[in-house]
Design a protein around this motif. Sequence first.
Motif, mmCIF file in Angstrom:
data_model
loop_
_atom_site.group_PDB
_atom_site.id
_atom_site.type_symbol
_atom_site.label_atom_id
_atom_site.label_comp_id
_atom_site.label_asym_id
_atom_site.label_seq_id
_atom_site.Cartn_x
_atom_site.Cartn_y
_atom_site.Cartn_z
ATOM 1 N N ASP A 1 39.803 38.320 24.537
ATOM 2 C CA ASP A 1 38.718 37.369 24.281
ATOM 3 C C ASP A 1 38.738 36.207 25.271
ATOM 4 O OD1 ASP A 1 40.890 35.894 23.454
ATOM 5 O OD2 ASP A 1 40.169 35.524 21.421
ATOM 6 N N VAL A 2 39.473 36.386 26.384
ATOM 7 C CA VAL A 2 39.522 35.327 27.400
ATOM 8 C C VAL A 2 38.204 35.282 28.169
ATOM 9 C CG1 VAL A 2 40.757 34.422 29.413
ATOM 10 C CG2 VAL A 2 42.033 35.492 27.536
ATOM 11 N N GLY A 3 37.676 36.456 28.530
ATOM 12 C CA GLY A 3 36.305 36.551 29.027
ATOM 13 C C GLY A 3 36.042 36.041 30.428
ATOM 14 N N CYS A 4 36.891 36.398 31.393
ATOM 15 C CA CYS A 4 36.649 35.987 32.786
ATOM 16 C C CYS A 4 35.408 36.687 33.332
ATOM 17 C CB CYS A 4 37.849 36.346 33.648
ATOM 18 S SG CYS A 4 39.384 35.648 33.050
ATOM 19 N N HIS A 5 34.503 35.926 33.895
ATOM 20 C CA HIS A 5 33.225 36.513 34.338
ATOM 21 C C HIS A 5 33.424 37.501 35.469
ATOM 22 C CE1 HIS A 5 32.794 34.121 38.092
ATOM 23 N NE2 HIS A 5 33.471 33.213 37.422
ATOM 24 N N TRP A 6 34.522 37.371 36.247
ATOM 25 C CA TRP A 6 34.752 38.283 37.361
ATOM 26 C C TRP A 6 35.714 39.420 37.007
ATOM 27 C CZ3 TRP A 6 39.840 37.488 37.468
ATOM 28 C CH2 TRP A 6 40.336 36.192 37.301
ATOM 29 N N CYS A 7 36.063 39.563 35.745
ATOM 30 C CA CYS A 7 36.992 40.622 35.311
ATOM 31 C C CYS A 7 36.497 41.992 35.786
ATOM 32 C CB CYS A 7 37.119 40.614 33.790
ATOM 33 S SG CYS A 7 38.170 41.940 33.141
ATOM 34 N N ASP A 8 37.413 42.802 36.343
ATOM 35 C CA ASP A 8 36.996 44.123 36.826
ATOM 36 C C ASP A 8 37.264 45.224 35.804
ATOM 37 O OD1 ASP A 8 39.733 44.115 37.047
ATOM 38 O OD2 ASP A 8 39.814 44.559 39.187
ATOM 39 N N VAL A 9 37.709 44.838 34.603
ATOM 40 C CA VAL A 9 37.864 45.830 33.521
ATOM 41 C C VAL A 9 37.258 45.276 32.223
ATOM 42 C CG1 VAL A 9 39.799 47.253 34.322
ATOM 43 C CG2 VAL A 9 40.264 45.031 33.282
ATOM 44 N N LYS A 10 36.004 44.860 32.318
ATOM 45 C CA LYS A 10 35.333 44.303 31.140
ATOM 46 C C LYS A 10 35.269 45.308 29.979
ATOM 47 C CE LYS A 10 32.292 40.762 33.208
ATOM 48 N NZ LYS A 10 32.600 40.823 34.640
ATOM 49 N N GLU B 1 39.956 36.857 44.565
ATOM 50 C CA GLU B 1 39.131 37.664 43.665
ATOM 51 C C GLU B 1 38.398 38.679 44.535
ATOM 52 O OE1 GLU B 1 36.247 39.405 41.484
ATOM 53 O OE2 GLU B 1 35.573 37.903 42.946
ATOM 54 N N TRP B 2 38.420 39.932 44.122
ATOM 55 C CA TRP B 2 38.025 41.031 45.000
ATOM 56 C C TRP B 2 36.634 40.858 45.586
ATOM 57 C CZ3 TRP B 2 40.276 44.589 47.740
ATOM 58 C CH2 TRP B 2 39.549 45.678 48.207
ATOM 59 N N SER B 3 35.668 40.476 44.774
ATOM 60 C CA SER B 3 34.291 40.375 45.267
ATOM 61 C C SER B 3 34.098 39.203 46.222
ATOM 62 C CB SER B 3 33.309 40.248 44.094
ATOM 63 O OG SER B 3 33.443 38.989 43.458
ATOM 64 N N LYS B 4 35.045 38.269 46.227
ATOM 65 C CA LYS B 4 34.958 37.085 47.089
ATOM 66 C C LYS B 4 35.993 37.102 48.210
ATOM 67 C CE LYS B 4 31.795 34.559 44.899
ATOM 68 N NZ LYS B 4 30.610 33.959 45.527
ATOM 69 N N ARG B 5 36.663 38.233 48.402
ATOM 70 C CA ARG B 5 37.806 38.269 49.306
ATOM 71 C C ARG B 5 37.469 37.851 50.738
ATOM 72 N NH1 ARG B 5 35.935 43.227 48.292
ATOM 73 N NH2 ARG B 5 35.780 44.818 49.921
ATOM 74 N N ASN B 6 36.318 38.267 51.235
ATOM 75 C CA ASN B 6 35.969 37.917 52.614
ATOM 76 C C ASN B 6 35.746 36.418 52.784
ATOM 77 O OD1 ASN B 6 36.093 40.608 53.404
ATOM 78 N ND2 ASN B 6 33.924 40.979 52.979
ATOM 79 N N GLU B 7 35.303 35.769 51.709
ATOM 80 C CA GLU B 7 35.057 34.334 51.764
ATOM 81 C C GLU B 7 36.327 33.516 51.588
ATOM 82 O OE1 GLU B 7 31.863 33.224 49.055
ATOM 83 O OE2 GLU B 7 31.116 35.280 49.157
ATOM 84 N N VAL B 8 37.201 33.962 50.672
ATOM 85 C CA VAL B 8 38.334 33.101 50.301
ATOM 86 C C VAL B 8 39.637 33.432 51.020
ATOM 87 C CG1 VAL B 8 37.334 32.606 48.040
ATOM 88 C CG2 VAL B 8 38.996 34.481 48.262
#
Length: 210
Positions: free
Chosen positions: A45-54, A176-183
């Motif tokens: 129930d933590v609910g991270c919006h970028w979770c890759d196993v929702k 975070e995987w979807s932001k890897r190129n940026e961060v």
Amino acid sequence: MSKEEVMNLVDQGLWLPLMEEFYTIQGEGYYKGTAAYFIRVGGCDVGCHWCDVKESWNANLHPPTEISEIVENAIKYSDTIVITGGEPLTWDMGPLTEALKAKGVKTHIETSGAYILTGTWDWVCLSPKKIKLPTKEVYEAANELKVIVYNKHDFKFAEEQAAKVNNNCILYLQPEWSKRNEVVPDIVNYVMKNPKWKVSLQTHKYLNIP
């Protein structure tokens, strides 16, 4: 057995909502590159919006499974068992880890730390989330701290979390995987300026394995 009886066993940690289990290579953190058997428990129930196993969030979607069955499957493959989720500390991990330790295997957990630490662990990977901060017990037990970097503010959060773990805890920053190129450039620069931190990457995604 009635649904009520099953849920009572789940509450006791004798059965667990099993989402998936698989033998693979640990992709992240201190043990990256090593073989391990993963047990993914449903419920979070933590609910991270970028979770890759929702799909792990709703425990009701995953069949309650006897821990004896989970243990027997696991020990066929590896002497290192990683319990992940979801958030495994949603449930009492004592019975599962007791059964695993009785078989002579090493027990690792990947957790946000949002709940009281239960179970007996050889390695605790703490990946805290701003939405629901870890409990004191998990901070104290953490062997590695893995902070996910989604934006620049996460570096401040990382330092706040690093101040709460024990002195022997290994510190990781992971894009975070979807932001890897940026961060990634920001993470590299930050670690070079603050070498108490190390870079963690989701190498299993680069290897295209689970």
